[in-house]
Design a protein around this motif. Sequence first.
Motif: not given
Length: 107
Positions: A23-26, A90-93
């Motif tokens: 899982v990537r968040v950023g 902005a990156l997220g699931p």
Amino acid sequence: DVPVPSGFKFLPKSSYSFETQGVRVGILKYQGKANPDQIVAFYKEQMAMYNWNLLNIIEYGERQLNFDRDSETCVITLSSKGGSVMVSVALGPKGQIVPKKETKPVK
């Protein structure tokens, strides 16, 4: 796997990223000199090469490009001031789809 336009500088103090168990968040921020129309065209072309699907583009003052693929979403926001453009990635699931509750009681 999210491209950055040539000549744009990464802003680490304004950025954040986290990854665990796939899982990537950023939120990653970049700044450079460019025409915002060229940056929109860059992302429309380049994101497809990384299997991102363009969902929509919102243009009102800032420009926002919304992409998704598999289990992730990516929102790219462009804001310009003078000849400088700030790019925020902005990156997220993807959110889980929760079924609606029945309004009638179950018998």
